[in-house]
Design a protein around this motif. Structure first.
Motif, PDB file in Angstrom:
ATOM      1  N   LYS A 271     -36.523   4.408  17.435  1.00  0.00           N
ATOM      2  CA  LYS A 271     -35.478   4.686  16.450  1.00  0.00           C
ATOM      3  C   LYS A 271     -36.046   4.943  15.056  1.00  0.00           C
ATOM      4  CE  LYS A 271     -32.561   1.231  17.510  1.00  0.00           C
ATOM      5  NZ  LYS A 271     -31.457   0.295  17.521  1.00  0.00           N
ATOM      6  N   GLU A 317     -33.628  10.211   3.681  1.00  0.00           N
ATOM      7  CA  GLU A 317     -32.704  10.242   4.822  1.00  0.00           C
ATOM      8  C   GLU A 317     -32.430   8.827   5.338  1.00  0.00           C
ATOM      9  OE1 GLU A 317     -30.354  11.323   8.153  1.00  0.00           O
ATOM     10  OE2 GLU A 317     -30.635  12.082   6.124  1.00  0.00           O
ATOM     11  N   ALA A 321     -28.806   6.961   5.469  1.00  0.00           N
ATOM     12  CA  ALA A 321     -28.187   6.511   6.718  1.00  0.00           C
ATOM     13  C   ALA A 321     -27.957   4.996   6.759  1.00  0.00           C
ATOM     14  CB  ALA A 321     -29.060   6.936   7.898  1.00  0.00           C
ATOM     15  N   ASP A 327     -24.136   5.191   8.096  1.00  0.00           N
ATOM     16  CA  ASP A 327     -23.760   5.663   9.438  1.00  0.00           C
ATOM     17  C   ASP A 327     -24.822   5.321  10.493  1.00  0.00           C
ATOM     18  OD1 ASP A 327     -25.840   7.530   9.141  1.00  0.00           O
ATOM     19  OD2 ASP A 327     -24.499   9.112   8.480  1.00  0.00           O
ATOM     20  N   LYS A 328     -25.967   4.783  10.027  1.00  0.00           N
ATOM     21  CA  LYS A 328     -27.076   4.365  10.914  1.00  0.00           C
ATOM     22  C   LYS A 328     -27.528   5.482  11.853  1.00  0.00           C
ATOM     23  CE  LYS A 328     -25.917  -0.521  10.772  1.00  0.00           C
ATOM     24  NZ  LYS A 328     -25.531  -1.706  11.486  1.00  0.00           N
ATOM     25  N   ASN A 329     -27.391   6.708  11.377  1.00  0.00           N
ATOM     26  CA  ASN A 329     -27.730   7.859  12.221  1.00  0.00           C
ATOM     27  C   ASN A 329     -28.725   8.754  11.485  1.00  0.00           C
ATOM     28  OD1 ASN A 329     -27.691   9.675  14.334  1.00  0.00           O
ATOM     29  ND2 ASN A 329     -25.874  10.741  13.581  1.00  0.00           N
ATOM     30  N   SER A 330     -29.941   8.239  11.322  1.00  0.00           N
ATOM     31  CA  SER A 330     -30.974   8.973  10.578  1.00  0.00           C
ATOM     32  C   SER A 330     -31.440  10.193  11.366  1.00  0.00           C
ATOM     33  CB  SER A 330     -32.182   8.056  10.314  1.00  0.00           C
ATOM     34  OG  SER A 330     -31.772   6.876   9.678  1.00  0.00           O
ATOM     35  N   LYS A 331     -31.551  11.309  10.655  1.00  0.00           N
ATOM     36  CA  LYS A 331     -32.084  12.540  11.261  1.00  0.00           C
ATOM     37  C   LYS A 331     -33.487  12.749  10.702  1.00  0.00           C
ATOM     38  CE  LYS A 331     -28.212  14.175  13.329  1.00  0.00           C
ATOM     39  NZ  LYS A 331     -27.597  12.930  13.734  1.00  0.00           N
ATOM     40  N   SER A 335     -39.113  15.250  13.834  1.00  0.00           N
ATOM     41  CA  SER A 335     -38.250  14.404  14.660  1.00  0.00           C
ATOM     42  C   SER A 335     -38.985  13.683  15.788  1.00  0.00           C
ATOM     43  CB  SER A 335     -37.135  15.254  15.266  1.00  0.00           C
ATOM     44  OG  SER A 335     -37.701  16.296  16.050  1.00  0.00           O
TER      45      SER A 335
END
Length: 376
Positions: A271, A317, A321, A327-331, A335
């Protein structure tokens, strides 16, 4: 700088108790707090009437880290160089604590993370308690364990430092004592009595101070499922040369036993920011062979490269996040681990090519780092 209510001071004969006082922000270190702490530590070192410093905090956390959300906000307004002032002062404070000529006793109630670890781990005495929670969660933020963490994590048993640094694993007070992050463990109900005894001690002798702390200390039992009992597995996996090799070794272990802890470890790494993982592993490995000053100078280069964002914007980022949008949704970008080349990692360890930037200049100090000699 005039005293502020973000840092309080209590004077009792020869002891100065410094109290972090931003309880609603879990005592996250602001630039104002770091500046004040630097001022106080400098003043008390020169003052012959001060024999000991106690560092503690108001509220339910010791310190949840540096106020990186504020740093990011400042950078967004004024450019990456605005952030350098915070980190240069914070790292200078870490170095001052590591080489301090008077004993520092940190009372670690509640959360001790990131910058909070930097403000305590370099000091001579680190007293954990029942509700202590230690973590270096920077890889999930697109950062890396800084504040001299490559020095103290690399000195933990085996490869436990790599495990803690890459996964952001949370350790309780018993685990902190077992691995050496804490020098003592005092039950919560004895903490104020311990503080009173230290205030009355009238000594700067570390052996006498250690004996006083021992009177209020116990050796707590590790929980049955403590991560510290996993040292052999951690050794087998986290001793590997690359992050990819570490994940591969963990997945092999997991195929044998389908273990919840190993699954959690794999997920935590996957993650995190791939760039952060790679620079963190190299940082801890280099820290094994460096003094605390060298570690802080190198980490300052790294953090300036992170803030400049030339190779990756993951720090911004991760803060978006986890701290801002939540939103705990790191992009992450890049990647995947395989997209982060050795050459890209190298850049983080190099001086910045900028005429207005310079390496961290640490003050000349004569004292040995306290961390290396803290086990009395």
């Amino acid at each position: 700088m005039a005293p502020t209510n973000q840092v309080l001071v209590k004077e009792s004969s020869n002891v100065r108790t410094i109290i972090l006082n931003r309880p609603k922000q879990l005592n996250a270190l602001s630039l104002e707090m770091v500046s004040r702490l630097l001022e106080l530590f400098h003043a008390y070192e020169k003052d012959p009437s001060v024999k000991m410093i106690i560092l503690k905090a108001e509220g339910r956390a010791f310190c949840a880290g540096g106020d990186v959300a504020a740093v990011v906000n400042d950078i967004n307004k004024g450019g990456w160089k605005v952030g350098t002032d915070f980190f240069s002062k914070e790292f200078t404070l870490n170095y001052l604590m590591a080489t301090y000529t008077k004993p520092q006793v940190s009372l670690l109630r509640g959360i001790v993370m990131g910058g909070g670890a930097g403000a305590s781990m370099h000091g001579r005495f680190r007293v954990a308690t029942d509700n202590s929670v230690f973590a270096m969660p920077e890889t999930a933020l697109g950062l890396f364990p800084d504040v001299g963490a490559s020095y103290y994590l690399s000195r933990l048993p085996g490869f436990f430092g790599e495990y803690v640094g890459l996964t952001g694993a949370r350790l309780d007070g018993a685990e902190m004592l077992a691995c050496g992050l804490a020098t003592h463990f005092a039950p919560l109900e004895k903490l104020s009595s311990l503080e009173d005894a230290l205030c009355k001690a009238n000594t700067c002798d570390p052996i006498v101070i250690s004996n006083i702390i021992n009177e209020y200390s116990i050796t707590p039992k590790l929980k049955e499922k403590s991560q510290y009992f996993r040292l052999k597995t951690i050794e087998r996996c986290f001793s590997r040369r690359t992050v990819e090799d570490i994940i591969y070794a963990l997945e092999k272990e997991n195929a044998k036993s389908m273990d919840d802890w190993i699954s959690w470890t794999i997920q935590s790494i996957k993650k995190a920011s791939p760039t952060s993982l790679k620079i963190s592993l190299r940082s801890i490995r280099e820290g094994r062979l460096q003094g605390v000053g060298q570690c802080l100078i190198r980490e300052y280069r790294m953090v300036c490269n992170v803030m400049k964002g030339e190779f990756s914007r993951d720090f911004f980022e991760g803060c978006r996040a986890l701290l801002l949008d939540k939103d705990k949704n790191s992009k992450w970008e890049p990647s995947k681990l395989e997209l982060v080349s050795d050459n890209m990692v190298d850049h983080y360890f190099e001086a910045l090519n900028d005429k207005d930037w310079e390496d961290l200049k640490l003050p000349a100090r004569s004292n040995l780092p306290a961390y290396a000699i803290s086990k009395l």
